[in-house]
Design a protein around this motif. Structure first.
Motif, PDB file in Angstrom:
ATOM      1  N   ILE A  11       0.829  -1.213   0.000  1.00 47.54           N
ATOM      2  CA  ILE A  11       0.000   0.000   0.000  1.00 47.54           C
ATOM      3  C   ILE A  11       0.860   1.259   0.000  1.00 47.54           C
ATOM      4  O   ILE A  11       0.539   2.259  -0.645  1.00 47.54           O
ATOM      5  CB  ILE A  11      -1.006  -0.004   1.178  1.00 47.54           C
ATOM      6  CG1 ILE A  11      -2.030   1.122   1.007  1.00 47.54           C
ATOM      7  CG2 ILE A  11      -0.292   0.086   2.511  1.00 47.54           C
ATOM      8  CD1 ILE A  11      -3.176   1.041   1.999  1.00 47.54           C
ATOM      9  N   ASP A  12       1.998   1.215   0.705  1.00 48.40           N
ATOM     10  CA  ASP A  12       2.902   2.366   0.744  1.00 48.40           C
ATOM     11  C   ASP A  12       3.614   2.552  -0.592  1.00 48.40           C
ATOM     12  O   ASP A  12       3.785   3.675  -1.069  1.00 48.40           O
ATOM     13  CB  ASP A  12       3.912   2.204   1.876  1.00 48.40           C
ATOM     14  CG  ASP A  12       3.256   2.168   3.246  1.00 48.40           C
ATOM     15  OD1 ASP A  12       2.173   2.757   3.406  1.00 48.40           O
ATOM     16  OD2 ASP A  12       3.834   1.550   4.156  1.00 48.40           O
ATOM     17  N   VAL A  13       4.048   1.442  -1.191  1.00 52.63           N
ATOM     18  CA  VAL A  13       4.712   1.508  -2.499  1.00 52.63           C
ATOM     19  C   VAL A  13       3.762   2.105  -3.540  1.00 52.63           C
ATOM     20  O   VAL A  13       4.129   3.023  -4.282  1.00 52.63           O
ATOM     21  CB  VAL A  13       5.199   0.107  -2.939  1.00 52.63           C
ATOM     22  CG1 VAL A  13       5.724   0.132  -4.372  1.00 52.63           C
ATOM     23  CG2 VAL A  13       6.269  -0.418  -1.983  1.00 52.63           C
ATOM     24  N   LEU A  14       2.534   1.608  -3.585  1.00 54.12           N
ATOM     25  CA  LEU A  14       1.558   2.120  -4.553  1.00 54.12           C
ATOM     26  C   LEU A  14       1.196   3.573  -4.292  1.00 54.12           C
ATOM     27  O   LEU A  14       1.032   4.369  -5.228  1.00 54.12           O
ATOM     28  CB  LEU A  14       0.308   1.244  -4.557  1.00 54.12           C
ATOM     29  CG  LEU A  14       0.508  -0.140  -5.185  1.00 54.12           C
ATOM     30  CD1 LEU A  14      -0.683  -1.042  -4.909  1.00 54.12           C
ATOM     31  CD2 LEU A  14       0.772  -0.015  -6.677  1.00 54.12           C
ATOM     32  N   SER A  15       1.082   3.939  -3.029  1.00 55.56           N
ATOM     33  CA  SER A  15       0.775   5.325  -2.684  1.00 55.56           C
ATOM     34  C   SER A  15       1.905   6.256  -3.129  1.00 55.56           C
ATOM     35  O   SER A  15       1.661   7.351  -3.651  1.00 55.56           O
ATOM     36  CB  SER A  15       0.538   5.440  -1.177  1.00 55.56           C
ATOM     37  OG  SER A  15       0.145   6.741  -0.839  1.00 55.56           O
ATOM     38  N   ALA A  16       3.143   5.828  -2.943  1.00 53.99           N
ATOM     39  CA  ALA A  16       4.285   6.640  -3.378  1.00 53.99           C
ATOM     40  C   ALA A  16       4.286   6.798  -4.901  1.00 53.99           C
ATOM     41  O   ALA A  16       4.549   7.896  -5.413  1.00 53.99           O
ATOM     42  CB  ALA A  16       5.592   6.015  -2.898  1.00 53.99           C
ATOM     43  N   PHE A  17       4.007   5.722  -5.630  1.00 55.81           N
ATOM     44  CA  PHE A  17       3.897   5.828  -7.090  1.00 55.81           C
ATOM     45  C   PHE A  17       2.815   6.836  -7.470  1.00 55.81           C
ATOM     46  O   PHE A  17       3.029   7.695  -8.327  1.00 55.81           O
ATOM     47  CB  PHE A  17       3.566   4.465  -7.719  1.00 55.81           C
ATOM     48  CG  PHE A  17       4.757   3.697  -8.198  1.00 55.81           C
ATOM     49  CD1 PHE A  17       5.379   4.017  -9.400  1.00 55.81           C
ATOM     50  CD2 PHE A  17       5.256   2.642  -7.463  1.00 55.81           C
ATOM     51  CE1 PHE A  17       6.471   3.298  -9.860  1.00 55.81           C
ATOM     52  CE2 PHE A  17       6.349   1.911  -7.905  1.00 55.81           C
ATOM     53  CZ  PHE A  17       6.959   2.239  -9.105  1.00 55.81           C
ATOM     54  N   ASP A  18       1.649   6.740  -6.834  1.00 57.89           N
ATOM     55  CA  ASP A  18       0.554   7.676  -7.133  1.00 57.89           C
ATOM     56  C   ASP A  18       0.982   9.121  -6.916  1.00 57.89           C
ATOM     57  O   ASP A  18       0.679   9.999  -7.740  1.00 57.89           O
ATOM     58  CB  ASP A  18      -0.672   7.368  -6.273  1.00 57.89           C
ATOM     59  CG  ASP A  18      -1.412   6.122  -6.716  1.00 57.89           C
ATOM     60  OD1 ASP A  18      -1.139   5.622  -7.832  1.00 57.89           O
ATOM     61  OD2 ASP A  18      -2.259   5.633  -5.932  1.00 57.89           O
ATOM     62  N   HIS A  19       1.678   9.388  -5.813  1.00 55.81           N
ATOM     63  CA  HIS A  19       2.116  10.758  -5.529  1.00 55.81           C
ATOM     64  C   HIS A  19       3.200  11.220  -6.510  1.00 55.81           C
ATOM     65  O   HIS A  19       3.194  12.372  -6.936  1.00 55.81           O
ATOM     66  CB  HIS A  19       2.607  10.879  -4.088  1.00 55.81           C
ATOM     67  CG  HIS A  19       1.488  11.049  -3.116  1.00 55.81           C
ATOM     68  ND1 HIS A  19       0.783   9.982  -2.606  1.00 55.81           N
ATOM     69  CD2 HIS A  19       0.926  12.159  -2.588  1.00 55.81           C
ATOM     70  CE1 HIS A  19      -0.154  10.428  -1.795  1.00 55.81           C
ATOM     71  NE2 HIS A  19      -0.097  11.747  -1.773  1.00 55.81           N
ATOM     72  N   ALA A  20       4.117  10.337  -6.861  1.00 55.62           N
ATOM     73  CA  ALA A  20       5.159  10.705  -7.824  1.00 55.62           C
ATOM     74  C   ALA A  20       4.538  11.040  -9.183  1.00 55.62           C
ATOM     75  O   ALA A  20       4.941  12.009  -9.835  1.00 55.62           O
ATOM     76  CB  ALA A  20       6.179   9.572  -7.954  1.00 55.62           C
TER      77      ALA A  20
END
Length: 175
Positions: A85-94
């Protein structure tokens, strides 16, 4: 010849940093506490350093891939925990921040099917927006099966042996 320390400093510019710990109730710092993030950043963006060497050996110019790069860091791993969930959230923000390139230095302990791999999924969404994802092949080499990140829409990078031989003389005293 005795040298007491490494003789170079790599400089890069960080313009922002965020942490993602949605799986945890703890709030973590974006500060690099292990040195890994600093190492990865210097590979990407380190400015030119004249006469960099390893204890005086192999003196050359050292620099990152694109020295003018500005880095936005998205920290998703804490200790050994990297939650999907953190990895995907970081991708979304990037992606929302409209970055030019995403560099991921996370190696999973085992191969994950693409449809369940948060790096492959996030990288696919980035690719749809024209953003290249560069990631580590893994840390277990040297077999083909040791590659953990293999999505065809990413640029997967692996390490190899150095391109030079570093030799030095050893003088033994007659004890």
């Amino acid at each position: 010849m005795h040298h007491s320390s490494l003789s170079y400093v790599i400089v890069f510019y960080i313009i922002g940093a965020r942490t993602f710990s949605l799986q945890s109730y703890n709030k973590f710092s974006a500060r690099d506490t292990s040195g890994h993030g600093t190492h990865v950043a210097s590979i990407i963006s380190g400015r030119e350093v004249i006469d960099a060497s390893y204890y005086g050996i192999a003196k050359r110019i050292a620099r990152g891939g694109v020295p003018s790069t500005r880095i936005a860091a998205y920290k998703v791993c804490y200790h050994i925990n990297c939650f999907d969930i953190d990895v995907l959230s970081a991708f979304d923000h990037a992606i929302a921040d409209e970055v030019d390139i995403i560099s991921v230095s996370i190696a999973r302990p085992r191969l994950v099917e693409l449809t369940f791999d948060p790096i492959a999924i996030g990288a696919f969404h980035a690719m749809e927006k024209g953003i290249l994802t560069v990631n580590a092949a893994g840390n277990d080499g040297p077999l083909l099966s040791s590659i953990k990140n293999y999505a065809p829409w990413t640029l997967t990078v692996a390490a190899s042996d150095t391109d030079r031989r570093i030799a030095d003389k050893l003088v033994l005293a007659n004890l």
